[in-house]
Design an enzyme around this catalytic site. Structure first.
Site, short mmCIF file in Angstrom:
data_model
loop_
_atom_site.label_atom_id
_atom_site.label_comp_id
_atom_site.label_asym_id
_atom_site.label_seq_id
_atom_site.Cartn_x
_atom_site.Cartn_y
_atom_site.Cartn_z
CG HIS A 176 99.37 -0.73 94.56
ND1 HIS A 176 100.50 -0.27 95.20
CD2 HIS A 176 99.69 -1.96 94.05
CE1 HIS A 176 101.47 -1.16 95.07
NE2 HIS A 176 101.00 -2.20 94.37
CD GLU A 178 104.70 2.86 94.22
OE1 GLU A 178 105.02 3.75 93.42
OE2 GLU A 178 105.01 1.66 94.09
CB THR A 244 107.62 3.03 91.11
OG1 THR A 244 107.34 2.08 92.16
CG2 THR A 244 107.88 4.39 91.72
CB SER A 314 103.28 -8.71 92.14
OG SER A 314 104.29 -7.96 91.51
CG ASN A 316 106.68 -5.78 89.64
OD1 ASN A 316 107.32 -6.66 89.08
ND2 ASN A 316 106.50 -5.79 90.95
CB SER A 377 108.14 -8.61 94.87
OG SER A 377 107.01 -8.99 94.11
#
Length: 408
Positions: A176, A178, A244, A314, A316, A377
């Protein structure tokens, strides 16, 4: 909290009215019960928290403002700004180009860039190596930086504990954007290793305790540890930070597990555990916590099925799907038009990375109850579109306006 200038195409009169009403009633965000929209034959249970978070709105405002203020200039994004196809496609339509895909594969060669070009760093942040590459091309890497402040807070915590001689364990998906960025920033200060889940944390623990041979570590965690990592020395003092958007409960579970392993290994107590385990609880993102807690509150109710709206890549959003799947049939969709009819829906199986077509969707009963949420998002406008689409199957679209009035 700061408010942002987000394009009106992403806003929803319905969702805005509901969110504003809930905020007035629950300013401390302690109430995680859902909002109930009762349309008679269709009941929708809307999660208390969902949709654009602070970091996403910040990134959208910077990106669209950059496009507006620089007509005629070539504008690039390092990769997708956020994991939502609608927002990314809107930027592409405005002439923005992606330099890489989400896996880091090059789409635009570095040598094609010039010092006159604008490069936007996405909300996930980027690696120190890419920042250095941009600088070598004469491009100021942080001039158009949309990195989420909560991601930067993780970097700061990793740096802080690294300076205290703790090794950083990053809970995240190794591929990922991030996690790649966090790994890069952390390893510049201290030895760093990435674990993707509890199973990998438990595997790592066998190297902390000495139950596994040190030599095995380098194969089992290939590509997930910093250069020069000494498995014997560097796992004696550790701290856990996270991507996160991971499941907050899983990150906390991993941190608690590693802490207990360290305490047993070195015969420590709660009073002196900080000698070898750093307290990093404040790296959990507020929006991740709120959205996941809201789904937990949502699942206290009874329903026939759940719909989760968001981009397929995504992180999250996929975790919200995971939570819902534990209790009831769950459909992960990117847009309202994937609901073909009351009987047919096209949805995403993120476990096997494939789209499915189901001939069973809304049950035949007097009252159908649907739970609904969306990723951080996902524009609120998409959630309203999904609600309108569901209502159209019952001939109830006209009731939306009355609901908006009721929440004003």
């Amino acid at each position: 909290m700061k408010t942002f200038n987000v394009p009106i195409i992403y806003r929803s009169p319905l969702i805005t009215a509901i969110k504003n009403s809930r905020k007035k009633q629950d300013r401390m965000k302690k109430d995680f019960t859902p909002t109930v929209l009762d349309f008679g034959p269709l009941r929708i249970l809307l999660a208390r928290h969902f949709g654009f978070c602070y970091g996403v709105e910040n990134a959208i405002e910077i990106a669209f403002k950059t496009v507006e203020e620089n007509p005629g200039k070539r504008i690039f994004l390092l990769s997708e700004m956020i994991h939502n196809p609608h927002v990314n496609n809107d930027l592409l339509a405005k002439g923005v180009q992606f330099i890489m895909d989400t896996a880091g594969r090059q789409l635009v060669p570095w040598e094609n860039l010039t010092p006159d070009d604008i490069v936007i760093i996405p909300a996930f942040g980027t690696t120190l190596e890419i920042e250095a590459k941009l600088s070598s091309l004469g491009i100021a890497p942080l001039q158009y930086n949309t990195t989420c402040p909560f991601v930067e807070r993780v970097w700061n915590k990793a740096e802080q504990i690294g300076q205290q001689s703790y090794t950083v364990i990053v809970h995240g998906k190794p591929g990922h954007e991030e996690t790649r960025a966090t790994f890069s920033h952390s390893r510049s200060n201290t030895p760093t290793v990435v674990v993707k889940d509890m199973a990998e944390a438990q595997l790592l623990a066998t190297f902390i305790t000495g139950a596994s041979q040190a030599a095995e570590f380098y194969e089992r965690f290939k590509g997930q540890y910093s250069e020069g990592f000494d498995v014997v020395k560097d796992l004696q003092r550790v701290g856990v930070v996270n991507q996160t958007t991971m499941l907050a409960t899983e990150t906390q579970g991993i941190a608690d597990y590693i802490k207990n392993v360290i305490m047993d290994r070195y015969a420590l107590t709660d009073e002196n555990v900080a000698e070898r385990f750093a307290d990093t609880r404040d790296t959990l993102c507020y929006a991740t916590n709120d959205n996941q807690s809201a789904v937990t509150g949502l699942l206290q109710e009874q329903a026939d099925l759940a719909i989760v709206v968001g981009g397929y890549n995504s992180s999250n959003t996929s975790h919200l799907v995971e939570l819902c799947e534990e209790k009831l049939p769950t459909y992960f969709i990117a847009a309202d038009d994937q609901m073909i009819s009351k009987d047919k829906i096209r949805h995403y199986d993120f476990h096997h990375k494939q789209e499915l077509n189901s001939d069973v969707f809304l049950p035949e009963k007097d009252v159908v109850t649907v739970m609904m949420t969306s990723g951080a998002s996902c524009p609120d406008a998409l959630v309203e579109a999904v609600i309108r689409r569901l209502l159209s199957f019952y001939g109830l679209e006209q009731q939306i306006e009355q609901v908006i009035e009721n929440y004003k």
